[in-house]
Scaffold this motif. Structure first.
Motif, PDB file in Angstrom:
ATOM      1  N   MET A   1      40.424  32.597  50.753  1.00  9.91           N
ATOM      2  CA  MET A   1      40.274  33.503  49.609  1.00  9.91           C
ATOM      3  C   MET A   1      39.996  32.694  48.352  1.00  9.91           C
ATOM      4  N   GLU A   2      39.027  33.175  47.578  1.00 11.60           N
ATOM      5  CA  GLU A   2      38.697  32.463  46.351  1.00 11.60           C
ATOM      6  C   GLU A   2      39.824  32.607  45.332  1.00 11.60           C
ATOM      7  N   LYS A   3      40.145  31.507  44.677  1.00  9.06           N
ATOM      8  CA  LYS A   3      41.185  31.499  43.650  1.00  9.06           C
ATOM      9  C   LYS A   3      40.548  31.744  42.289  1.00  9.06           C
ATOM     10  N   TYR A   4      41.137  32.662  41.531  1.00  7.55           N
ATOM     11  CA  TYR A   4      40.632  32.964  40.186  1.00  7.55           C
ATOM     12  C   TYR A   4      41.643  32.517  39.151  1.00  7.55           C
ATOM     13  N   ARG A   5      41.150  31.854  38.126  1.00 10.19           N
ATOM     14  CA  ARG A   5      41.999  31.614  36.975  1.00 10.19           C
ATOM     15  C   ARG A   5      41.866  32.785  36.013  1.00 10.19           C
ATOM     16  N   LYS A   6      42.789  32.854  35.095  1.00  5.92           N
ATOM     17  CA  LYS A   6      42.799  33.972  34.154  1.00  5.92           C
ATOM     18  C   LYS A   6      41.482  34.074  33.404  1.00  5.92           C
ATOM     19  N   LYS A   7      40.975  32.929  32.949  1.00  5.41           N
ATOM     20  CA  LYS A   7      39.727  32.948  32.198  1.00  5.41           C
ATOM     21  C   LYS A   7      38.562  33.383  33.082  1.00  5.41           C
ATOM     22  N   ASP A   8      38.626  33.048  34.388  1.00  2.46           N
ATOM     23  CA  ASP A   8      37.569  33.466  35.307  1.00  2.46           C
ATOM     24  C   ASP A   8      37.589  34.981  35.495  1.00  2.46           C
ATOM     25  N   LEU A   9      38.798  35.545  35.625  1.00  2.00           N
ATOM     26  CA  LEU A   9      38.918  36.997  35.778  1.00  2.00           C
ATOM     27  C   LEU A   9      38.374  37.722  34.550  1.00  2.00           C
ATOM     28  N   LEU A  10      38.722  37.240  33.376  1.00  6.34           N
ATOM     29  CA  LEU A  10      38.249  37.882  32.150  1.00  6.34           C
ATOM     30  C   LEU A  10      36.732  37.790  32.032  1.00  6.34           C
ATOM     31  N   ALA A  11      36.180  36.654  32.439  1.00  6.09           N
ATOM     32  CA  ALA A  11      34.720  36.500  32.393  1.00  6.09           C
ATOM     33  C   ALA A  11      34.049  37.447  33.374  1.00  6.09           C
ATOM     34  N   LEU A  12      34.647  37.616  34.551  1.00  3.50           N
ATOM     35  CA  LEU A  12      34.064  38.500  35.563  1.00  3.50           C
ATOM     36  C   LEU A  12      34.159  39.964  35.136  1.00  3.50           C
ATOM     37  N   ILE A  13      35.253  40.313  34.510  1.00  3.27           N
ATOM     38  CA  ILE A  13      35.387  41.688  33.992  1.00  3.27           C
ATOM     39  C   ILE A  13      34.333  41.944  32.922  1.00  3.27           C
ATOM     40  N   ALA A  14      34.090  40.960  32.075  1.00  7.98           N
ATOM     41  CA  ALA A  14      33.052  41.100  31.052  1.00  7.98           C
ATOM     42  C   ALA A  14      31.674  41.271  31.695  1.00  7.98           C
ATOM     43  N   THR A  15      31.448  40.588  32.808  1.00  5.33           N
ATOM     44  CA  THR A  15      30.178  40.724  33.518  1.00  5.33           C
ATOM     45  C   THR A  15      30.020  42.133  34.088  1.00  5.33           C
ATOM     46  N   LEU A  16      31.106  42.687  34.613  1.00 11.21           N
ATOM     47  CA  LEU A  16      31.059  44.071  35.121  1.00 11.21           C
ATOM     48  C   LEU A  16      30.756  45.049  33.987  1.00 11.21           C
ATOM     49  N   ALA A  17      31.325  44.796  32.814  1.00 13.10           N
ATOM     50  CA  ALA A  17      31.053  45.657  31.659  1.00 13.10           C
ATOM     51  C   ALA A  17      29.585  45.561  31.254  1.00 13.10           C
ATOM     52  N   ASP A  18      29.023  44.357  31.285  1.00 12.75           N
ATOM     53  CA  ASP A  18      27.603  44.180  30.963  1.00 12.75           C
ATOM     54  C   ASP A  18      26.723  44.925  31.968  1.00 12.75           C
ATOM     55  N   ALA A  19      27.128  44.858  33.250  1.00 15.19           N
ATOM     56  CA  ALA A  19      26.356  45.560  34.285  1.00 15.19           C
ATOM     57  C   ALA A  19      26.388  47.067  34.054  1.00 15.19           C
ATOM     58  N   ASN A  20      27.536  47.560  33.633  1.00 13.52           N
ATOM     59  CA  ASN A  20      27.670  48.991  33.345  1.00 13.52           C
ATOM     60  C   ASN A  20      26.730  49.404  32.209  1.00 13.52           C
ATOM     61  N   ASP A  21      26.681  48.594  31.159  1.00 13.51           N
ATOM     62  CA  ASP A  21      25.787  48.884  30.042  1.00 13.51           C
ATOM     63  C   ASP A  21      24.329  48.819  30.480  1.00 13.51           C
ATOM     64  N   SER A  22      24.033  47.891  31.370  1.00 16.81           N
ATOM     65  CA  SER A  22      22.664  47.739  31.856  1.00 16.81           C
ATOM     66  C   SER A  22      22.212  48.962  32.641  1.00 16.81           C
ATOM     67  N   VAL A  23      23.130  49.519  33.429  1.00 12.79           N
ATOM     68  CA  VAL A  23      22.797  50.719  34.205  1.00 12.79           C
ATOM     69  C   VAL A  23      22.436  51.868  33.277  1.00 12.79           C
ATOM     70  N   ILE A  24      23.202  52.040  32.216  1.00  8.89           N
ATOM     71  CA  ILE A  24      22.948  53.144  31.280  1.00  8.89           C
ATOM     72  C   ILE A  24      21.583  52.982  30.616  1.00  8.89           C
ATOM     73  N   ARG A  25      21.218  51.733  30.313  1.00  9.76           N
ATOM     74  CA  ARG A  25      19.932  51.507  29.652  1.00  9.76           C
ATOM     75  C   ARG A  25      18.747  51.841  30.558  1.00  9.76           C
ATOM     76  N   THR A  26      18.960  51.850  31.870  1.00 13.51           N
ATOM     77  CA  THR A  26      17.852  52.111  32.799  1.00 13.51           C
ATOM     78  C   THR A  26      17.730  53.580  33.180  1.00 13.51           C
ATOM     79  N   LEU A  27      18.688  54.411  32.779  1.00 11.14           N
ATOM     80  CA  LEU A  27      18.635  55.835  33.139  1.00 11.14           C
ATOM     81  C   LEU A  27      17.547  56.559  32.348  1.00 11.14           C
TER      82      LEU A  27
END
Length: 453
Positions: A1-27
Motif C-alpha cells: 500500500m502506498e504511504k501518504y504524508r499529510k502534505k501529499d494528501l492535501l496536494a492530492l485533494i487539491a488535484t481532485l478539486a482542480d479536476a472537479n472545476d475542469s469538468v464544470i468548464r467542459t459542460l
C-alpha cells in the motif's frame, strides 16, 4: 500500500478539486469525453480511503467523506448531459473536498521530515557528516545515510568495476542499503549529495540512477555540498576564477535546489560564474533576474569538512597499533608526524618525474624515521585514474607503493578517515590539492612539493 504524508494528501485533494472545476468548464459534454477523469478521481479517492482506514478507526469520518465523494462522482458521470444537475453535484463535491481538506489539516499528525544523504566514497563522508548529525539530532526528522555505488570508467567512457563502500563508515553512522529505500514511494523532503558530476567525470561515475538530474524527480529539495575545499578566490580575481570555474558549472550545481559552498567569497565567485554562463546575450533586466536566482540558490555558510576537522580532538582518535609503533619512540615520546599527500593532477602532469620525486621523498623520510613519522595518504582515486588514463604510470606507482608497504617504516593511510590524518599530523607536505585548503584551517605548517627539485 502506498504511504501518504499529510502534505501529499492535501496536494492530492487539491488535484481532485482542480479536476472537479475542469469538468464544470467542459459542460455540456459527452459522457465518454469525461470517463477517464471520473475513473481517475474515483481511483485516487479509493487509494486515499484505503490508506486512511489503515491508520485506524479515528479516521473513519474522513473515509466516509471519500465514500460520499465517490458516489457523487458516479452520479455525475451518468448525468453529464444534464448541465444544471452536474453543476449542483459539482458544488456538492467542492464542499465534500473542502471538508476533507479541513479534517486532514486538523486531525492528521504533522509529517516527520525525511532527509536522505547519498555519499559515494566513504573518505568523502566528512563533507556531509555535520549536516547529518544535526538532522539526526532533530526529534522531528528521520535521517538516512545511503551510500551509493560507483564505477571506474574505461577510456571510452564505459563502466568498469563497481564499488560500494557501505561497510567503511564509522560505527556511529547507521547505514541503509540503497536497494532497501524506495525513492519513488517515499519521496524524501531533502536529498543531500556531494558528487556533482553525473556522467561528466572521465574517471568514475556514480550509478546513473543517482545522477542529480534523476534525483530531482524524487524530492522537493536537492542539496549539493562539494566534497572538496578550494583555495579561496576573490570575486574580482578573474585569472583565479578561470582556473576553477569548471567546479561551478558541474551538472549537480545546475540541478540542485541549493548549493552550499565554503565561504561568502566562494559564493560570490559561483554567482558570478553561473550568471555569466546562463545570462549571455540576455537583456539587462533578464540578467538581473538570473543573478537573483543564483543568489538565492548559492549558500556560502561553510563546509562540513571544516566542521569535522576543527571539532575532532587528538585524544578522541582511534589510532591503530601498527601506527603507534611508528609514531612513538621506544621511550614513549611521540615523533613529529608529517602527512604526505599525493594528488591526481600532479601525477598526470609530471608523470615519471613525480614517481622519481616520490622515491626521493621516501628515501629522505626513511633516513629520519627515528625522529619523524611519515603518514602517506594518497588521493583515493589514484588507482582508478591511472589504470584508466596512464596504465604504464600506474605500474610504476604500484611498485613504489608496494615497496613502501613491504618496508613498513612509515604509515600508509587508505582509510576513509581523512580528519584523523589531519588532526594526528604536525605538518603537511605534498601536492597542492583541496586537502591543502582544509589543512590550512588548522593553522599547522604546510609545504608544497616540487617534482623538479
Amino acid at each position: 500500500m502506498e504511504k501518504y504524508r499529510k502534505k501529499d494528501l492535501l496536494a492530492l485533494i487539491a488535484t481532485l478539486a482542480d479536476a472537479n472545476d475542469s469538468v464544470i468548464r467542459t459542460l455540456p459534454a459527452d459522457g465518454h469525453t469525461l470517463t477517464d477523469v471520473f475513473v481517475q478521481c474515483q481511483e485516487a479517492a479509493i487509494q486515499i480511503g484505503t490508506y486512511l482506514e489503515s491508520l485506524g478507526d479515528q479516521y473513519q469520518s474522513l473515509v466516509e467523506i471519500l465514500e460520499d465523494y465517490c458516489e457523487t462522482i458516479y452520479q455525475m458521470s451518468i448525468a453529464t448531459a444534464d448541465s444544471p444537475a452536474c453543476r449542483r453535484m459539482a458544488k456538492k463535491i467542492r464542499k465534500q473536498l473542502m471538508e476533507l481538506q479541513s479534517q486532514v489539516r486538523q486531525n492528521l499528525p504533522e509529517d516527520r521530515r525525511e532527509v536522505v544523504f547519498l555519499p559515494y566514497k566513504a573518505s568523502m563522508w566528512d563533507s556531509l557528516e555535520s549536516v547529518w548529525k544535526a538532522a539526526d539530532a532533530d526529534e522531528n526528522t528521520d535521517a538516512y545515510v545511503i551510500p551509493i555505488p560507483y564505477f571506474d570508467k574505461n577510456p571510452d567512457g564505459s563502466f568498469r568495476e563497481e564499488h560500494y563502500e557501505g561497510d567503511l563508515y564509522p560505527d556511529y553512522v547507521p547505514i541503509t542499503h540503497y536497494n532497501a529505500y524506495d525513492f519513488q514511494g517515499r519521496r524524501p523532503d531533502v536529498i543531500y549529495i556531494h558528487n556533482p558530476y553525473d556522467d561528466a567525470n572521465y574517471v568514475t561515475s556514480v550509478h546513473p540512477f543517482f545522477y542529480s538530474q534523476n534525483l530531482k524527480k524524487f524530492t522537493e529539495k536537492l542539496v549539493y555540498i562539494p566534497y572538496f575545499i578550494l583555495g579561496e578566490v576573490k570575486p574580482d580575481d578573474q585569472e583565479a576564477i578561470d582556473r576553477m570555474k569548471h567546479f561551478c558549472i558541474a551538472p549537480g550545481v545546475f540541478h540542485a535546489d541549493q548549493v552550499i559552498v565554503q565561504s561568502e567569497d566562494m559564493r560570490q565567485v559561483y554567482i558570478k560564474v553561473l550568471t555569466e554562463e546562463t545570462a549571455k546575450n540576455e537583456s539587462k533586466e533578464r540578467q538581473r533576474e538570473i543573478r537573483e536566482y543564483w543568489e538565492k540558490k548559492i549558500d556560502g555558510s561553510g563546509s562540513p569538512k571544516i566542521d569535522k576537522v576543527m571539532n575532532t580532538k587528538v585524544e578522541e582518535l582511534e589510532i591503530p597499533g601498527s601506527w603507534r609503533r611508528i609514531i612513538y619512540k621506544s621511550d614513549g615520546t611521540a615523533k613529529k608526524v608529517v602527512l604526505y599527500n599525493n594528488g591526481i593532477n600532479a601525477l598526470l602532469r609530471h608523470n615519471e618525474a613525480m614517481i622519481i620525486k616520490m622515491q626521493s621523498v621516501f628515501q629522505i623520510f626513511k633516513m629520519y624515521q627515528n625522529e619523524i613519522a611519515l603518514l602517506w595518504r594518497p588521493h583515493p582515486l589514484i588507482e582508478s585514474t591511472l589504470t584508466s588514463m596512464r596504465p604504464e604510470l600506474w605500474m610504476e606507482y604500484e611498485k613504489l607503493r608496494d615497496q613502501y608497504l613491504m618496508e613498513g617504516w612509515g604509515i600508509y593511510d587508505d582509510t576513509p578517515e581523512i580528519d584523523r590524518a589531519i588532526v594526528l599530523s604536525d605538518a603537511y607536505y605534498g601536492d597542492g590539492s583541496s586537502l591543502v585548503q582544509l589543512y590550512q584551517k588548522t593553522g599547522k605548517w604546510v609545504m608544497i612539493q616540487n617534482p623538479n627539485q
